[in-house]
Design a protein around this motif. Sequence first.
Motif, mmCIF file in Angstrom:
data_model
loop_
_atom_site.group_PDB
_atom_site.id
_atom_site.type_symbol
_atom_site.label_atom_id
_atom_site.label_comp_id
_atom_site.label_asym_id
_atom_site.label_seq_id
_atom_site.Cartn_x
_atom_site.Cartn_y
_atom_site.Cartn_z
ATOM 1 N N THR A 179 8.635 -9.472 18.977
ATOM 2 C CA THR A 179 8.785 -10.921 18.894
ATOM 3 C C THR A 179 7.481 -11.578 19.333
ATOM 4 O OG1 THR A 179 10.279 -12.781 19.329
ATOM 5 C CG2 THR A 179 9.642 -11.449 21.238
ATOM 6 N N ASN A 180 7.448 -12.906 19.285
ATOM 7 C CA ASN A 180 6.332 -13.673 19.828
ATOM 8 C C ASN A 180 6.976 -14.753 20.682
ATOM 9 O OD1 ASN A 180 4.577 -16.473 18.987
ATOM 10 N ND2 ASN A 180 3.480 -14.786 19.911
ATOM 11 N N ALA A 181 7.031 -14.490 21.991
ATOM 12 C CA ALA A 181 7.851 -15.305 22.888
ATOM 13 C C ALA A 181 7.179 -16.620 23.276
ATOM 14 C CB ALA A 181 8.231 -14.494 24.114
ATOM 15 N N PHE A 230 13.954 -20.312 20.243
ATOM 16 C CA PHE A 230 14.262 -18.992 19.694
ATOM 17 C C PHE A 230 13.731 -17.875 20.579
ATOM 18 C CE2 PHE A 230 14.486 -21.977 16.198
ATOM 19 C CZ PHE A 230 15.753 -21.690 15.726
ATOM 20 N N GLU A 231 12.514 -18.056 21.097
ATOM 21 C CA GLU A 231 11.990 -17.085 22.060
ATOM 22 C C GLU A 231 10.974 -17.751 22.955
ATOM 23 O OE1 GLU A 231 12.392 -15.372 18.914
ATOM 24 O OE2 GLU A 231 10.961 -16.627 17.875
ATOM 25 N N PHE A 232 11.104 -17.427 24.235
ATOM 26 C CA PHE A 232 10.172 -17.949 25.236
ATOM 27 C C PHE A 232 10.220 -16.965 26.394
ATOM 28 C CE2 PHE A 232 14.363 -19.867 25.572
ATOM 29 C CZ PHE A 232 14.724 -19.601 26.878
ATOM 30 N N GLU A 260 1.513 -10.885 19.280
ATOM 31 C CA GLU A 260 1.074 -12.000 18.440
ATOM 32 C C GLU A 260 2.002 -12.108 17.243
ATOM 33 O OE1 GLU A 260 -1.205 -13.957 19.334
ATOM 34 O OE2 GLU A 260 -1.993 -12.749 20.964
ATOM 35 N N PHE A 261 2.349 -13.316 16.862
ATOM 36 C CA PHE A 261 3.201 -13.491 15.688
ATOM 37 C C PHE A 261 2.552 -12.855 14.462
ATOM 38 C CE2 PHE A 261 4.735 -15.685 11.923
ATOM 39 C CZ PHE A 261 6.095 -15.502 12.075
ATOM 40 N N ASP A 262 1.257 -13.046 14.381
ATOM 41 C CA ASP A 262 0.499 -12.602 13.225
ATOM 42 C C ASP A 262 0.477 -11.081 13.043
ATOM 43 O OD1 ASP A 262 -0.992 -13.373 11.054
ATOM 44 O OD2 ASP A 262 -2.893 -13.007 12.075
ATOM 45 N N GLY A 291 12.023 -16.036 14.758
ATOM 46 C CA GLY A 291 12.117 -17.258 13.970
ATOM 47 C C GLY A 291 11.328 -17.083 12.686
ATOM 48 N N MET A 292 11.361 -15.860 12.160
ATOM 49 C CA MET A 292 10.496 -15.541 11.022
ATOM 50 C C MET A 292 11.149 -15.936 9.700
ATOM 51 S SD MET A 292 8.680 -11.998 9.879
ATOM 52 C CE MET A 292 7.770 -11.757 11.404
ATOM 53 N N THR A 293 10.412 -16.721 8.952
ATOM 54 C CA THR A 293 10.878 -17.189 7.646
ATOM 55 C C THR A 293 10.710 -16.089 6.602
ATOM 56 O OG1 THR A 293 10.161 -19.408 8.243
ATOM 57 C CG2 THR A 293 10.519 -18.973 5.884
ATOM 58 N N VAL A 294 11.717 -15.924 5.771
ATOM 59 C CA VAL A 294 11.607 -15.005 4.645
ATOM 60 C C VAL A 294 10.623 -15.599 3.638
ATOM 61 C CG1 VAL A 294 12.868 -13.895 2.766
ATOM 62 C CG2 VAL A 294 14.018 -14.307 4.964
ATOM 63 N N GLY A 353 -0.818 -17.694 11.120
ATOM 64 C CA GLY A 353 0.013 -16.760 10.359
ATOM 65 C C GLY A 353 1.427 -17.241 10.095
ATOM 66 N N THR A 354 1.683 -18.509 10.334
ATOM 67 C CA THR A 354 3.039 -19.028 10.129
ATOM 68 C C THR A 354 3.137 -19.823 8.826
ATOM 69 O OG1 THR A 354 2.578 -21.088 11.294
ATOM 70 C CG2 THR A 354 3.404 -19.243 12.618
ATOM 71 N N THR A 355 4.360 -20.112 8.448
ATOM 72 C CA THR A 355 4.580 -20.907 7.243
ATOM 73 C C THR A 355 3.970 -22.312 7.412
ATOM 74 O OG1 THR A 355 6.801 -21.287 8.118
ATOM 75 C CG2 THR A 355 6.581 -19.676 6.356
ATOM 76 N N GLY A 356 3.911 -22.798 8.643
ATOM 77 C CA GLY A 356 3.260 -24.082 8.897
ATOM 78 C C GLY A 356 1.797 -24.029 8.473
ATOM 79 N N PRO A 407 13.384 -26.094 2.585
ATOM 80 C CA PRO A 407 14.106 -25.366 3.634
ATOM 81 C C PRO A 407 13.557 -23.942 3.768
ATOM 82 C CG PRO A 407 15.586 -25.962 1.821
ATOM 83 C CD PRO A 407 14.253 -26.513 1.484
ATOM 84 N N GLU A 408 13.643 -23.406 4.988
ATOM 85 C CA GLU A 408 13.190 -22.031 5.239
ATOM 86 C C GLU A 408 14.338 -21.264 5.871
ATOM 87 O OE1 GLU A 408 9.492 -21.840 7.384
ATOM 88 O OE2 GLU A 408 8.594 -23.458 6.204
ATOM 89 N N PHE A 409 14.336 -19.963 5.670
ATOM 90 C CA PHE A 409 15.444 -19.147 6.175
ATOM 91 C C PHE A 409 14.916 -18.057 7.076
ATOM 92 C CE2 PHE A 409 16.725 -21.299 2.365
ATOM 93 C CZ PHE A 409 17.952 -21.826 2.739
HETATM 94 N N1 ARG Z 1 9.076 -19.793 10.796
HETATM 95 C C1 ARG Z 1 7.657 -19.687 10.837
HETATM 96 C C2 ARG Z 1 7.185 -18.471 10.099
HETATM 97 O O1 ARG Z 1 7.925 -17.597 9.806
HETATM 98 C C3 ARG Z 1 7.110 -19.678 12.261
HETATM 99 C C4 ARG Z 1 7.635 -18.612 13.146
HETATM 100 C C5 ARG Z 1 6.865 -18.507 14.462
HETATM 101 N N2 ARG Z 1 7.587 -17.690 15.384
HETATM 102 C C6 ARG Z 1 7.172 -17.350 16.594
HETATM 103 N N3 ARG Z 1 7.974 -16.619 17.332
HETATM 104 N N4 ARG Z 1 6.042 -17.742 17.043
HETATM 105 O O2 ARG Z 1 6.042 -18.351 9.767
#
Ligand code: ARG
Length: 282
Positions: A68-70, A75-77, A109-111, A127-130, A175-178, A241-243
């Motif tokens: 994870t990436n807390a 969702f994660e911290f 790292e999320f990436d 919180g990873m988007t498909v 590395g996120t959808t943002g 929307p993202e899933f």
């Molecule tokens: N939902 C976005 C994605 O999949 C951001 C997820 C970032 N999650 C995290 N744990 N930092 O790219």
Amino acid sequence: MKKKIMALVLSAVMTGALITGCGSAASESGAGEAADESAAGENAAENNGESADESADDSEGGTLRVGTNAAFPPFEFVGDDGNPDGFDMALIKAVGEKIGYDVEIQDMEFDSLVSSIGSKIDVAIAGMTVTEERQKMVDFSDSYYEAVQAVIVPKDSAIATAADLENKKIGVQLGTTGEFIADEIAGVEVSAYNKAVDAVNDLNNGRVDCVIVDKNPAEVFGAQFPDKVTVLPGTDFDFEPEFYAIALPKGNTDLADKINSALKELKEDGTYDSLVAEYIEE
Ligand code: ARG
């Protein structure tokens, strides 16, 4: 619970502000963040070295190494005890219990999550988007949450629609959808940070004009600075929307089936709803 998350995030924000001082893009702040290798789960110590034998391929159960990436509340911290906490963590532990695996969480790292599946970790929940791009490398479980990107702006900002994002300085998490969305906007300068909260710190410092990040973390971050920022809904910007789903090793249908059945059971028996109420709902 909500208050607890806020307090933790506030301290993270303040620590971030102190440490980074002048703010830092991902390329500069990467070094201090490489907690990748250290397993942060409760079972980490006991399970070190056993992962090869007791990985997720073992149909008899064993240890499920979860990445994870807390830094993505709610969702994660990182919780009070220093271990990852949050909705995803609670959900994956409940899944592990259902399918007879010990869950060992690794904060990274999320990436690097997707590329670590099959080596350092068995699965990732973050919180990873498909996305189609990620599906080239990993499979995904059934989706467990619908989200959308949001835009955090300073209170006095004129940004209100998609067109207003053009030619702006935009902060995102690397590395996120943002980030992928920001990269498509005309004339923008995108700053990608290892943690979304660092983008928010730079927003408050005036180094970026807005931050694009998933709506629930945006609300948590926004609530820390009610006098300074406003969180605008993704619908104002025509974001899709993202899933969210659990990322799984490609082709391991046995594990996918188990996890999907567990998710289904957790929805049916009310566990899922109670976790939403505990961690997410206002
Ligand atoms: N939902 C976005 C994605 O999949 C951001 C997820 C970032 N999650 C995290 N744990 N930092 O790219």
